[in-house]
Design an enzyme around this catalytic site. Structure first.
Site, PDB file in Angstrom:
ATOM      1  N   THR A 102     -13.328  97.331 -19.691  1.00 28.63           N
ATOM      2  CA  THR A 102     -12.633  96.884 -18.100  1.00 28.63           C
ATOM      3  C   THR A 102     -12.902  95.548 -18.359  1.00 28.63           C
ATOM      4  O   THR A 102     -14.030  94.870 -18.162  1.00 28.63           O
ATOM      5  CB  THR A 102     -13.785  97.679 -17.785  1.00 28.63           C
ATOM      6  N   CYS A 129     -27.437  76.509 -30.945  1.00 28.50           N
ATOM      7  CA  CYS A 129     -27.593  78.072 -31.656  1.00 28.50           C
ATOM      8  C   CYS A 129     -28.365  78.048 -33.003  1.00 28.50           C
ATOM      9  O   CYS A 129     -29.171  78.537 -32.892  1.00 28.50           O
ATOM     10  CB  CYS A 129     -26.241  78.512 -31.553  1.00 28.50           C
ATOM     11  N   GLN A 152     -14.641  73.571 -27.817  1.00 26.56           N
ATOM     12  CA  GLN A 152     -15.961  72.572 -27.446  1.00 26.56           C
ATOM     13  C   GLN A 152     -14.608  71.177 -26.863  1.00 26.56           C
ATOM     14  O   GLN A 152     -14.607  70.562 -26.137  1.00 26.56           O
ATOM     15  CB  GLN A 152     -16.298  71.505 -28.374  1.00 26.56           C
TER      16      GLN A 152
END
Ligand code: PLP
Length: 390
Positions: A236, A324, A178
């Site tokens: 990758t 969340c 944050q």
């Protein structure tokens, strides 16, 4: 209708410049940076340029930057690395107000036999420094503490904590998800060993993050496979997102100081006007040490969810507690740790601004919020009692 988006601690809008630099990598430049041929191999150079831009934002050297898939992966990796490399040290120190990316991972390690200390905070969300000093012992493998809290914006004194840990030779990880892009931050001056950041909190896309690991710090990878990221994080590379993150960091760096001032002035205007026009309202968190973009306000005698729904009708996006944890009616663990009374926790709303927040956005909230609070209080028995109508 374009929303009045004041939920930037949950996620931010992708900057148009970021999207522009990413697009070619979804179309013509789809190669693999590890390939021998020029078509793929040329991407390696672009990834390295992005790495240099990320490094510049936090004062790091490019080789200290490891690209990951998100802030959560960076947090998990940092703690896991410290624990794996020091099997004799079974103690982890963190705080009660961390993001679940750290808190849940520490609980997971506790179930596997690690000893975890969750440091308390005071009523303003400030860390108990004495408890911190006392808790670190010879068994401590790592201390993981957030730089700035996602719910309240409260900033922890990480420079001071890091100094103590350096003297005690204990690894220090900070979750700066944050803070990066909102506060000036230079790891050359900050005694931290590892630092996490996340792309989608600073106008890059979701699904890309960074773990900074100071040169000389022993490191054990969490994701094991190919040789990418010099063997420190296999898989990758997410080329387009990495290049977008480089651009986002470049823009953040160029505008950091002016945006810090502008955004904090907007935030203060919003906060002061709401406090003046909505009685029984309080700020949650230390107002003297906070992110410039965040305000967490408790409107007593109303439900945060009811406020959010009413704001939503006006196209205003905010949050009650952490993004969340919303979706569950569990009161915020951060506000609980601060000892905020339940009546105030239930009426808490977080507004978080960004460089795309305008004066007009703030005007809209200032206009609609006081009547919303009045109406909701009039509907609720507690509210009517509080305003003397029962
Ligand atoms: N740490 C903090 C302080 C956060 O606010 C967040 C996201 O909200 C995270 C970690 C997790 O980041 P990500 O969503 O990239 O996994």
């Amino acid at each position: 209708m374009k929303p009045v988006y004041l939920d930037n601690n949950a996620t931010t809008a992708v900057a148009p410049e970021v999207l522009d630099v990413m697009l070619p990598y979804f179309k013509d430049l789809y190669g693999n940076p590890s390939s021998m041929h020029t078509f793929g191999g040329q991407l390696h150079r672009q990834v390295e340029e992005a790495r240099a831009k990320v490094a510049a934002l936090i004062g790091a050297d490019p080789e200290e930057i490891i690209f990951t898939s998100c802030g959560t992966e960076s947090d998990n990796t940092a703690i896991m690395s410290a624990v794996e490399l020091q099997p004799g040290k079974r103690h982890i120190v963190t705080t009660r107000v961390e993001h679940p990316a750290v808190l849940s991972f520490c609980r997971h390690l506790a179930r596997k036999g690690h000893r975890v200390t969750y440091l308390p905070v005071d009523h303003l969300g400030r860390l108990d420094r004495d408890a911190f000093r006392k808790t670190v012992d010879d068994e401590t493998a790592v201390v993981s503490v957030m730089y700035a809290n996602n719910e309240t914006g409260v900033i922890f004194p990480v420079a001071e904590l890091g100094q103590v840990l350096r003297e005690r030779k204990v690894l220090f990880h900070i979750d700066a998800v944050q803070a990066v892009g909102k506060l000036p931050l230079n790891v050359k001056e900050l005694p931290v060993d590892m630092l996490s950041l996340s792309g989608h909190k600073l106008h890059a896309v979701k699904g890309v993050g960074v773990l900074y690991v100071r040169r000389g710090t022993r490191f054990s990878p969490y994701i094991i496979g190919g040789h990418q990221e010099h063997g420190r994080r296999a898989g990758t590379e997410n080329v387009a997102s990495i290049i977008g993150l480089g651009k986002a960091c470049e823009i953040a760096r160029a505008h950091l100081r002016e945006e810090e001032d502008r955004v904090s002035r907007l935030r203060d205007r919003l906060e002061q006007t709401l406090l003046a026009h909505c009685p029984d309202t309080q700020i949650n968190g230390d107002p003297t040490s906070r992110l410039p973009n965040t305000t967490n306000l408790s409107f007593r005698y109303v439900e945060g969810e009811a406020i959010l729904l009413r704001l939503n009708e006006h196209g205003i996006c905010a949050s009650s507690g952490s993004a969340c944890t919303s979706g569950s009616l569990e009161p915020s663990h951060v506000l609980r740790a601060m000892g905020i009374p339940f009546t105030a926790i239930h009426g808490s709303i977080r507004f978080s601004l960004s460089r795309y927040t305008s004066e007009a956005d703030i005007d809209t909230v200032i206009k609609v919020m006081p009547p919303i609070i009045r109406e909701l209080r009039a509907l609720s028995p507690y509210g009517r009692e509080a305003i003397g109508q029962l």
